[in-house]
Design an enzyme around this catalytic site. Structure first.
Site, PDB file in Angstrom:
ATOM      1  N   ILE A 136      -7.003  -3.377 -13.986  1.00 28.12           N
ATOM      2  CA  ILE A 136      -8.320  -3.299 -13.344  1.00 28.12           C
ATOM      3  C   ILE A 136      -8.621  -1.886 -12.844  1.00 28.12           C
TER       4      ILE A 136
ATOM      5  N   TYR B 247       0.214  -5.737   2.708  1.00 26.90           N
ATOM      6  CA  TYR B 247      -0.594  -6.593   1.833  1.00 26.90           C
ATOM      7  C   TYR B 247      -1.964  -6.866   2.460  1.00 26.90           C
ATOM      8  N   SER B 248      -1.964  -7.376   3.697  1.00 25.63           N
ATOM      9  CA  SER B 248      -3.256  -7.764   4.282  1.00 25.63           C
ATOM     10  C   SER B 248      -4.127  -6.542   4.557  1.00 25.63           C
TER      11      SER B 248
ATOM     12  N   LEU C 147       6.622 -19.714  -0.465  1.00 26.08           N
ATOM     13  CA  LEU C 147       7.336 -20.793   0.238  1.00 26.08           C
ATOM     14  C   LEU C 147       7.478 -22.107  -0.553  1.00 26.08           C
TER      15      LEU C 147
ATOM     16  N   LYS D 275      -5.828  -5.816   1.312  1.00 25.34           N
ATOM     17  CA  LYS D 275      -6.900  -6.776   1.040  1.00 25.34           C
ATOM     18  C   LYS D 275      -8.099  -6.493   1.961  1.00 25.34           C
TER      19      LYS D 275
ATOM     20  N   PRO E 111      15.714 -20.758   2.370  1.00 30.27           N
ATOM     21  CA  PRO E 111      15.763 -19.748   3.439  1.00 30.27           C
ATOM     22  C   PRO E 111      14.538 -19.786   4.354  1.00 30.27           C
TER      23      PRO E 111
ATOM     24  N   ASP F 166      -6.028  -9.241 -17.394  1.00 27.67           N
ATOM     25  CA  ASP F 166      -4.817  -9.322 -16.566  1.00 27.67           C
ATOM     26  C   ASP F 166      -3.785  -8.337 -17.105  1.00 27.67           C
TER      27      ASP F 166
ATOM     28  N   ASP G 257      14.051 -12.976  10.274  1.00 25.92           N
ATOM     29  CA  ASP G 257      12.598 -13.137  10.213  1.00 25.92           C
ATOM     30  C   ASP G 257      11.945 -12.034   9.374  1.00 25.92           C
TER      31      ASP G 257
ATOM     32  N   ASN H 269       6.270 -24.034   9.367  1.00 25.90           N
ATOM     33  CA  ASN H 269       7.163 -23.993   8.198  1.00 25.90           C
ATOM     34  C   ASN H 269       8.301 -25.017   8.290  1.00 25.90           C
TER      35      ASN H 269
ATOM     36  N   THR I 101      -8.453 -13.204   1.409  1.00 28.89           N
ATOM     37  CA  THR I 101      -7.482 -14.031   2.134  1.00 28.89           C
ATOM     38  C   THR I 101      -7.799 -14.079   3.633  1.00 28.89           C
ATOM     39  N   ASP I 102      -7.274 -15.103   4.300  1.00 23.56           N
ATOM     40  CA  ASP I 102      -7.429 -15.188   5.763  1.00 23.56           C
ATOM     41  C   ASP I 102      -6.536 -14.180   6.485  1.00 23.56           C
ATOM     42  N   GLU I 103      -5.570 -13.590   5.743  1.00 24.75           N
ATOM     43  CA  GLU I 103      -4.618 -12.689   6.418  1.00 24.75           C
ATOM     44  C   GLU I 103      -5.288 -11.415   6.938  1.00 24.75           C
TER      45      GLU I 103
HETATM   46  P1  NAD Z   1      -0.610 -13.918  -8.153  1.00 26.69           P
HETATM   47  O1  NAD Z   1       0.285 -12.844  -7.649  1.00 26.69           O
HETATM   48  O2  NAD Z   1      -0.032 -15.226  -8.550  1.00 26.69           O
HETATM   49  O3  NAD Z   1      -1.433 -13.375  -9.418  1.00 26.69           O
HETATM   50  C1  NAD Z   1      -2.003 -12.098  -9.454  1.00 26.69           C
HETATM   51  C2  NAD Z   1      -2.433 -11.815 -10.894  1.00 26.69           C
HETATM   52  O4  NAD Z   1      -3.058 -10.516 -10.939  1.00 26.69           O
HETATM   53  C3  NAD Z   1      -1.270 -11.768 -11.895  1.00 26.69           C
HETATM   54  O5  NAD Z   1      -1.586 -12.476 -13.068  1.00 26.69           O
HETATM   55  C4  NAD Z   1      -1.103 -10.277 -12.189  1.00 26.69           C
HETATM   56  O6  NAD Z   1      -0.582 -10.011 -13.491  1.00 26.69           O
HETATM   57  C5  NAD Z   1      -2.536  -9.787 -12.041  1.00 26.69           C
HETATM   58  N1  NAD Z   1      -2.601  -8.341 -11.719  1.00 26.69           N
HETATM   59  C6  NAD Z   1      -1.894  -7.680 -10.765  1.00 26.69           C
HETATM   60  N2  NAD Z   1      -2.218  -6.360 -10.788  1.00 26.69           N
HETATM   61  C7  NAD Z   1      -3.158  -6.211 -11.753  1.00 26.69           C
HETATM   62  C8  NAD Z   1      -3.902  -5.087 -12.239  1.00 26.69           C
HETATM   63  N3  NAD Z   1      -3.718  -3.859 -11.726  1.00 26.69           N
HETATM   64  N4  NAD Z   1      -4.787  -5.291 -13.234  1.00 26.69           N
HETATM   65  C9  NAD Z   1      -4.983  -6.531 -13.768  1.00 26.69           C
HETATM   66  N5  NAD Z   1      -4.307  -7.618 -13.353  1.00 26.69           N
HETATM   67  C10 NAD Z   1      -3.401  -7.463 -12.353  1.00 26.69           C
HETATM   68  O7  NAD Z   1      -1.715 -14.100  -7.030  1.00 26.69           O
HETATM   69  P2  NAD Z   1      -2.460 -15.410  -6.490  1.00 26.69           P
HETATM   70  O8  NAD Z   1      -1.620 -16.056  -5.485  1.00 26.69           O
HETATM   71  O9  NAD Z   1      -2.962 -16.173  -7.650  1.00 26.69           O
HETATM   72  O10 NAD Z   1      -3.705 -14.757  -5.732  1.00 26.69           O
HETATM   73  C11 NAD Z   1      -4.918 -14.467  -6.413  1.00 26.69           C
HETATM   74  C12 NAD Z   1      -5.907 -13.862  -5.433  1.00 26.69           C
HETATM   75  O11 NAD Z   1      -6.153 -14.777  -4.387  1.00 26.69           O
HETATM   76  C13 NAD Z   1      -5.401 -12.576  -4.773  1.00 26.69           C
HETATM   77  O12 NAD Z   1      -6.482 -11.684  -4.673  1.00 26.69           O
HETATM   78  C14 NAD Z   1      -4.932 -13.032  -3.398  1.00 26.69           C
HETATM   79  O13 NAD Z   1      -5.053 -12.006  -2.457  1.00 26.69           O
HETATM   80  C15 NAD Z   1      -5.904 -14.168  -3.128  1.00 26.69           C
HETATM   81  N6  NAD Z   1      -5.411 -15.246  -2.232  1.00 26.69           N
HETATM   82  C16 NAD Z   1      -4.209 -15.851  -2.471  1.00 26.69           C
HETATM   83  C17 NAD Z   1      -3.796 -16.915  -1.657  1.00 26.69           C
HETATM   84  C18 NAD Z   1      -2.493 -17.656  -1.909  1.00 26.69           C
HETATM   85  O14 NAD Z   1      -2.131 -18.512  -1.114  1.00 26.69           O
HETATM   86  N7  NAD Z   1      -1.775 -17.371  -2.970  1.00 26.69           N
HETATM   87  C19 NAD Z   1      -4.616 -17.329  -0.596  1.00 26.69           C
HETATM   88  C20 NAD Z   1      -5.828 -16.673  -0.377  1.00 26.69           C
HETATM   89  C21 NAD Z   1      -6.225 -15.643  -1.205  1.00 26.69           C
HETATM   90  O1  TDX Z   2      11.617 -17.581   1.900  1.00 24.74           O
HETATM   91  C1  TDX Z   2      10.658 -17.768   2.670  1.00 24.74           C
HETATM   92  N1  TDX Z   2      10.916 -18.320   3.896  1.00 24.74           N
HETATM   93  C2  TDX Z   2       9.925 -18.538   4.828  1.00 24.74           C
HETATM   94  O2  TDX Z   2      10.210 -19.046   5.916  1.00 24.74           O
HETATM   95  C3  TDX Z   2       9.291 -17.435   2.328  1.00 24.74           C
HETATM   96  C4  TDX Z   2       8.957 -16.829   1.003  1.00 24.74           C
HETATM   97  C5  TDX Z   2       8.322 -17.667   3.264  1.00 24.74           C
HETATM   98  N2  TDX Z   2       8.618 -18.183   4.496  1.00 24.74           N
HETATM   99  C6  TDX Z   2       7.517 -18.376   5.476  1.00 24.74           C
HETATM  100  C7  TDX Z   2       6.675 -17.145   5.737  1.00 24.74           C
HETATM  101  C8  TDX Z   2       5.325 -17.723   6.050  1.00 24.74           C
HETATM  102  O3  TDX Z   2       5.239 -18.052   7.422  1.00 24.74           O
HETATM  103  O4  TDX Z   2       6.627 -19.341   4.929  1.00 24.74           O
HETATM  104  C9  TDX Z   2       5.260 -19.012   5.226  1.00 24.74           C
HETATM  105  C10 TDX Z   2       4.502 -18.851   3.931  1.00 24.74           C
HETATM  106  O5  TDX Z   2       5.000 -17.695   3.276  1.00 24.74           O
HETATM  107  P1  TDX Z   2       4.430 -17.213   1.859  1.00 24.74           P
HETATM  108  O6  TDX Z   2       4.511 -18.349   0.898  1.00 24.74           O
HETATM  109  O7  TDX Z   2       5.108 -15.935   1.505  1.00 24.74           O
HETATM  110  O8  TDX Z   2       2.874 -17.009   2.179  1.00 24.74           O
HETATM  111  P2  TDX Z   2       2.102 -16.060   3.230  1.00 24.74           P
HETATM  112  O9  TDX Z   2       2.913 -14.901   3.628  1.00 24.74           O
HETATM  113  O10 TDX Z   2       1.578 -16.945   4.322  1.00 24.74           O
HETATM  114  O11 TDX Z   2       0.883 -15.541   2.292  1.00 24.74           O
HETATM  115  C11 TDX Z   2       0.225 -16.423   1.359  1.00 24.74           C
HETATM  116  O12 TDX Z   2      -1.006 -16.893   1.859  1.00 24.74           O
HETATM  117  C12 TDX Z   2      -2.069 -15.980   1.983  1.00 24.74           C
HETATM  118  C13 TDX Z   2      -0.003 -15.719   0.014  1.00 24.74           C
HETATM  119  O13 TDX Z   2       1.225 -15.221  -0.481  1.00 24.74           O
HETATM  120  C14 TDX Z   2      -1.022 -14.609   0.140  1.00 24.74           C
HETATM  121  O14 TDX Z   2      -1.287 -14.040  -1.143  1.00 24.74           O
HETATM  122  C15 TDX Z   2      -2.296 -15.187   0.705  1.00 24.74           C
HETATM  123  O15 TDX Z   2      -3.231 -14.169   0.940  1.00 24.74           O
END
Ligand code: NAD
Ligand code: TDX
Length: 334
Positions: free
Chosen positions: A60, A149-150, A189, A153, A204, A33, A271, A248, A123-125
């Site tokens: 990485i 982002y999406s 969120l 991915k 927010p 990491d 938004d 939300n 991710t589903d995005e």
């Molecule tokens: P996060 O942002 O909490 O963690 C990401 C981690 O990757 C961190 O520890 C960061 O230091 C490390 N990192 C970033 N760039 C790096 C690099 N260049 N080399 C090595 N390490 C690096 O993310 P998360 O929410 O835990 O998501 C993890 C994975 O799951 C991601 O691939 C994300 O796309 C996927 N995912 C997340 C969600 C969600 O809801 N959070 C849902 C579906 C899929």
């Molecule tokens: O301040 C906020 N207010 C708000 O209304 C934030 C941060 C989010 N939102 C809304 C946006 C989305 O509709 O809430 C919903 C969830 O937002 P996030 O937590 O930012 O998640 P999302 O954008 O859906 O993406 C998450 O799920 C898929 C993860 O961050 C991604 O890494 C994952 O791939």
């Protein structure tokens, strides 16, 4: 079994490392990491003295480093990514570097070392946005990413599949819906709203608050990845979801209720540009093939998550007072 976990200091990665070492105490985990703003070694403090756990700080996208680590592992479980949609809208460069180039570097290292087993966490995005009456996403849904982002991915998913078809690299991919739970960085969120309310700050809500996500408790995601790396079919993609579609506004009201706060704590804000209206996952493939389904209900998961943030104030207060404060100001203008 020796796992190379990337991004194991982030939200889902750290939950996964804890889960794996608890379930399989004789497995070895190397956690690579970079410790970006989202990586936090506090998440793994209890494992510091575990002889089967090793942390390596690095990128990485650093081929030499990655190549050496891959040599010595049986499977790569790849979480590392830039993961926050709003940050990708402010500046997407790191998203392309880590998510696309970093994934490509790992794939090259896996190919270079006798075609190592590779699981890619996605991710589903990548599937885009659903209308309210559209059927849920499944493994056959065409890709249609709509945020930087999406899109990054989606690119990484395509590269992973290309290495399977071209080089027979033994890969699997999981496309999971929104996770929530402990160690989630407070830009997202759930933790943002919960911690703001503990601090007596408003929450927010973007736009009309009617955007829908399909929420999965993080440990259930870890169980799904466990099933895929042990029993999944090589070359296949598995969609993972929570069967918990919520908008939300609904979530915000539930959090307010559980935390004893009123709706005056909601602040409707501008938004998110290109805000995807709805995500939802049909997880029948992983259910039928691997017997996985979510085990934690939304209500139970939400209670546990609120409790965790109440009991771990030092963890998130430390984050919120650092670099994060600058991001918050840029994103929310205060
Ligand atoms: P996060 O942002 O909490 O963690 C990401 C981690 O990757 C961190 O520890 C960061 O230091 C490390 N990192 C970033 N760039 C790096 C690099 N260049 N080399 C090595 N390490 C690096 O993310 P998360 O929410 O835990 O998501 C993890 C994975 O799951 C991601 O691939 C994300 O796309 C996927 N995912 C997340 C969600 C969600 O809801 N959070 C849902 C579906 C899929
Ligand atoms: O301040 C906020 N207010 C708000 O209304 C934030 C941060 C989010 N939102 C809304 C946006 C989305 O509709 O809430 C919903 C969830 O937002 P996030 O937590 O930012 O998640 P999302 O954008 O859906 O993406 C998450 O799920 C898929 C993860 O961050 C991604 O890494 C994952 O791939």
């Amino acid at each position: 079994m020796k796992l190379l976990v990337t991004g194991g200091a982030g939200f889902i990665g750290s939950n996964f490392v804890h889960y794996i070492l608890k379930k399989y105490p004789d497995y070895q985990v190397v956690n690579l990491d970079l410790l970006t703003y989202a990586g936090n070694l506090e998440n793994l403090k209890e494992l510091e003295n575990n002889p089967n756990y090793k942390f390596v700080k690095g990128d990485i996208a650093d081929f030499e480093l990655v190549n050496n680590l891959v040599k010595d592992c049986d499977i790569i479980v790849h979480f590392a990514a830039e993961s926050h949609v709003d940050r990708s809208i402010l500046d997407s460069e790191e998203f392309i570097r880590t998510n696309v180039i970093g994934t490509h570097t790992l794939l090259e290292a896996a190919k270079n070392n006798g075609n190592k087993r590779f699981h890619h966490v996605s991710t589903d995005e990548v599937f885009g946005a659903l209308k309210m009456d559209d059927p849920k996403f499944n493994e056959k849904t065409p890709y249609d990413p709509r945020s930087p982002y999406s899109a990054s991915k989606a690119s990484s998913d395509h590269l992973v599949r290309a290495y399977f078809h071209t080089y027979n690299l033994p890969i699997t991919i999981s496309n999971c819906s929104n996770n929530y739970g402990p160690y989630m960085f407070p830009e997202k969120l759930f933790p943002l709203f919960i911690t703001n309310l503990i601090e007596d700050k408003k929450v927010p809500l973007y736009g009309d608050g009617m955007n829908v996500r399909d929420w999965l408790y993080v440990e259930d995601h870890c169980v799904a990845i466990d099933a895929i790396i042990h029993k999944g079919r090589i070359g296949e993609t598995y969609c993972v979801g929570g069967d918990a579609e919520k908008n939300n506004k609904e979530i915000t009201y539930k959090i307010l209720e559980l935390m004893g706060k009123g709706e005056d704590m909601i602040e409707f804000v501008k938004d998110r540009p290109g805000h995807d209206r709805r995500y939802a996952i049909d997880f029948s493939k992983i259910k039928n093939e691997l017997g996985w389904e979510p085990s934690v209900s939304f209500e139970e998961g939400l209670q546990k998550t609120i409790e965790w943030y109440k009991n771990n104030e030092a963890w998130w207060k430390d984050i919120k007072s650092g670099e994060y404060a600058k991001y918050y100001e840029k994103q929310y203008g205060k």
